[in-house]
Design a protein around this motif. Structure first.
Motif, short mmCIF file in Angstrom:
data_model
loop_
_atom_site.label_atom_id
_atom_site.label_comp_id
_atom_site.label_asym_id
_atom_site.label_seq_id
_atom_site.Cartn_x
_atom_site.Cartn_y
_atom_site.Cartn_z
N VAL A 205 2.90 -7.68 -4.93
CA VAL A 205 2.59 -7.14 -3.61
C VAL A 205 1.07 -6.97 -3.50
O VAL A 205 0.45 -6.34 -4.35
N GLY A 207 -2.53 -5.71 -2.80
CA GLY A 207 -3.09 -4.38 -2.67
C GLY A 207 -2.28 -3.31 -3.36
O GLY A 207 -2.40 -2.12 -3.03
N SER A 208 -1.44 -3.70 -4.30
CA SER A 208 -0.57 -2.75 -4.99
C SER A 208 -0.26 -3.27 -6.38
O SER A 208 -0.43 -4.46 -6.67
N ASP A 209 0.21 -2.37 -7.23
CA ASP A 209 0.66 -2.79 -8.56
C ASP A 209 2.14 -3.19 -8.55
O ASP A 209 2.69 -3.61 -9.57
N ASP A 210 2.77 -3.05 -7.39
CA ASP A 210 4.20 -3.37 -7.26
C ASP A 210 4.42 -4.88 -7.24
O ASP A 210 3.54 -5.66 -6.89
N LYS A 243 4.60 -6.28 4.63
CA LYS A 243 3.63 -6.37 3.55
C LYS A 243 3.36 -7.83 3.18
O LYS A 243 4.17 -8.72 3.44
#
Length: 421
Positions: A205, A207-210, A243
Motif C-alpha cells: 500500500v 504511503g504505508s507499511d501495509d 488507496k
C-alpha cells in the motif's frame, strides 16, 4: 450374354448416373407458369470426405428434389462445398508437418497454393461421392464458398453495410489461439480441469507499511493489472478502497476499487483486475472506466512495451515492461516472475488449485483472452439511409412474423425469435 451370378449395382449405377447427367435430366425447366422448388446443399467442408450424416441428409434432399421434378415443377438442387478456413488450414499443415515443413517455411503464397491443391483433391472426392450415391444435383450451378462469384458478393455486401454505418471495427477481447494465430469462437474452446496453483502475492500500500495479499492463478498477467478489487460489502477492506497500491515488478501504481464481482469468501478477498487478459476483468474495468493494458503479442509472448487502450478503442500510449520478460512465452514468464517475486519477498505462498483451462479444440493450445481488432455488425442500429427506420434484427423478425419466411417445422420460430431478441 451370360447372366451374372450376383447383382453388382456399382456398374449399373455408374452407367446410368453418367447418362442422366450428360442428358441434362438434373437441370431445371424454367416454365414460369409452374411452381418453383430449389434446395441449396449445405456445403460440406473440404477437409476430407463425406460421412454417413451427409449421406442421410442428401438422401432426404434428393427424395424431395426428385418428387418436385416429377411433379413438373421448376426444380433445382444446387451443390457446393465450403472452404472451412481454419479446419482446412490445419489439415494442410498436418500434411506438411509429415514432410518436416511448416507454413512459415513455405511462405504465404506457396502455402495458399497448397491449400488450393487440397481443395481440388478433397472437393473432387466429395463431388464424386455425391455422384456415386446418386444425388440428382444441377452440377452446372456448383459453387465454392471462396470462388470469384461468392467473393465478389461478400465484398459487395460488406462495403454496402460499412457505408450504411452497420459494420464497425473495435478493440474487443477474444478467445485467441496462439498456435493458429486467430480468434476462435466459444464453441471451439474446450475447458478442461487441470492441476494448477494459486499464487498469493503481496501488493504494498503506497504511503504505508501495509500490504494486501492478492491470490491469482495467472501471475504472468500481473504486468497488465489496472486495479485490485474488493467486494463493496466486505467490511475488512473498506478503509482501503481508493488507496493506491504499488504493482509488483513494475514502477506503476494502481487503485483499490469496490465491485460486486468479487466474492469476499474466495481466496483472500482481493482480486487483481486485468481487463486486457480476462473476460470478467474486462467487464469490471469497463464499469470503472479503467484502461486496457495489453502485455502479450499475438504469439502469446510478453511484449517489451505494453499497449494501452481506452474502452472506446482509443490508443492511449505505451508502457515499458521489465526487459527481463520481453519475448518470453506465458509459461516462461510465469516461472521467471514467480522467482523474482519470491526474491523480492512479495510471494507469500503457493497452493495447489484445481482450475478449468481453456484449450483450442483443434490445436490443444491454451487459449489466451487477447485484445484484438474485430469487425462487428450493428444488429440493433438503424441505418440513416434506410427509409423503413428498422434495424437488421427487426427486419429479420418481421420477415418471419409476416409469413414471408416460413420455418418447417414451425416450432423453430421460437428459437429463431430468441436469437433475434
Amino acid at each position: 450374354m451370360e447372366l451374372a451370378k450376383s447383382f453388382e449395382p456399382g456398374d449399373l449405377e455408374n452407367h446410368w448416373y453418367a447418362r442422366w447427367e450428360s442428358a441434362g435430366y438434373f437441370k431445371p425447366h424454367m416454365d414460369l407458369s409452374k411452381p418453383s422448388f430449389c434446395i441449396q446443399l449445405p456445403p460440406p467442408n473440404v477437409t476430407g470426405t463425406l460421412h454417413m450424416g451427409h449421406a442421410f441428409n442428401q438422401t432426404i434432399m434428393d427424395g424431395l428434389t426428385r418428387y418436385h421434378r416429377m411433379k413438373g415443377d421448376n426444380t433445382s438442387w444446387i451443390p457446393g462445398t465450403d472452404h472451412a478456413g481454419i479446419a482446412t488450414q490445419i489439415v494442410v499443415e498436418r500434411q506438411l508437418a509429415e514432410q518436416g515443413v511448416s507454413r512459415h517455411d513455405l511462405g504465404r503464397e506457396d502455402f495458399i497454393s497448397k491449400v488450393w491443391e487440397w481443395k481440388a483433391k478433397s472437393g473432387g472426392t466429395i463431388t464424386s461421392q455425391m455422384r456415386r450415391v446418386g444425388c440428382s444435383v444441377d452440377w452446372e450451378r456448383e459453387y465454392f464458398t471462396m470462388d470469384a462469384t461468392r467473393a465478389e458478393v461478400v465484398t459487395e455486401v460488406f462495403v454496402r453495410l460499412f457505408e450504411q454505418g452497420l459494420i464497425y471495427r473495435g478493440k474487443r477481447l477474444v478467445n485467441w489461439d496462439p498456435k493458429l494465430g486467430t480468434a476462435v469462437s466459444d464453441l471451439e474452446v474446450i475447458s478442461e480441469e487441470e492441476d494448477g496453483h494459486m499464487w498469493h502475492i503481496r501488493y504494498p500500500v503506497v504511503g504505508s507499511d501495509d500490504t494486501v495479499i492478492v491470490a491469482t492463478t495467472r501471475p504472468e498477467t500481473l504486468l497488465g493489472d489496472v486495479a485490485v478489487a474488493v467486494n463493496p460489502n466486505d467490511e475488512r477492506y473498506q478503509h482501503l478502497v481508493g488507496k493506491q497500491l504499488q504493482l509488483p515488478l513494475t514502477g506503476r501504481q494502481i487503485p483499490v476499487i469496490a465491485d460486486d464481482y468479487v466474492d469476499a469468501a474466495f481466496g483472500t478477498g482481493f482480486v487483481k483486475i486485468t481487463p486486457a487478459h480476462d473476460f470478467n476483468d474486462y467487464q469490471v474495468g469497463k464499469r470503472h472506466a479503467t484502461q486496457l493494458i495489453n502485455v502479450m503479442s499475438l504469439e502469446a509472448k510478453i511484449l517489451a512495451k505494453a499497449q494501452v487502450f481506452g474502452f472506446d478503442g482509443s490508443v492511449q500510449g505505451q508502457i515499458d515492461l521489465p526487459a527481463a520478460y520481453a519475448g518470453l512465452s506465458t509459461a516462461e514468464a510465469r516461472k521467471a516472475m514467480v522467482a523474482d517475486l519470491d526474491a523480492a519477498g512479495l510471494l507469500v505462498e503457493v497452493k495447489p488449485h484445481k482450475l478449468m483451462t481453456p484449450r483450442g479444440d483443434r490445436t490443444g493450445s491454451v487459449i489466451e483472452p487477447l485484445l484484438t481488432d474485430q469487425w462487428f455488425v450493428a444488429m440493433s442500429k438503424v441505418s440513416e439511409q434506410d427509409p423503413t427506420g428498422k434495424s437488421i434484427t427487426q427486419k429479420a423478425i418481421d420477415a418471419v412474423e409476416s409469413g414471408q419466411v416460413r420455418f418447417i417445422p414451425e416450432n423453430w420460430v421460437n428459437t429463431y425469435n430468441q436469437w433475434m431478441n
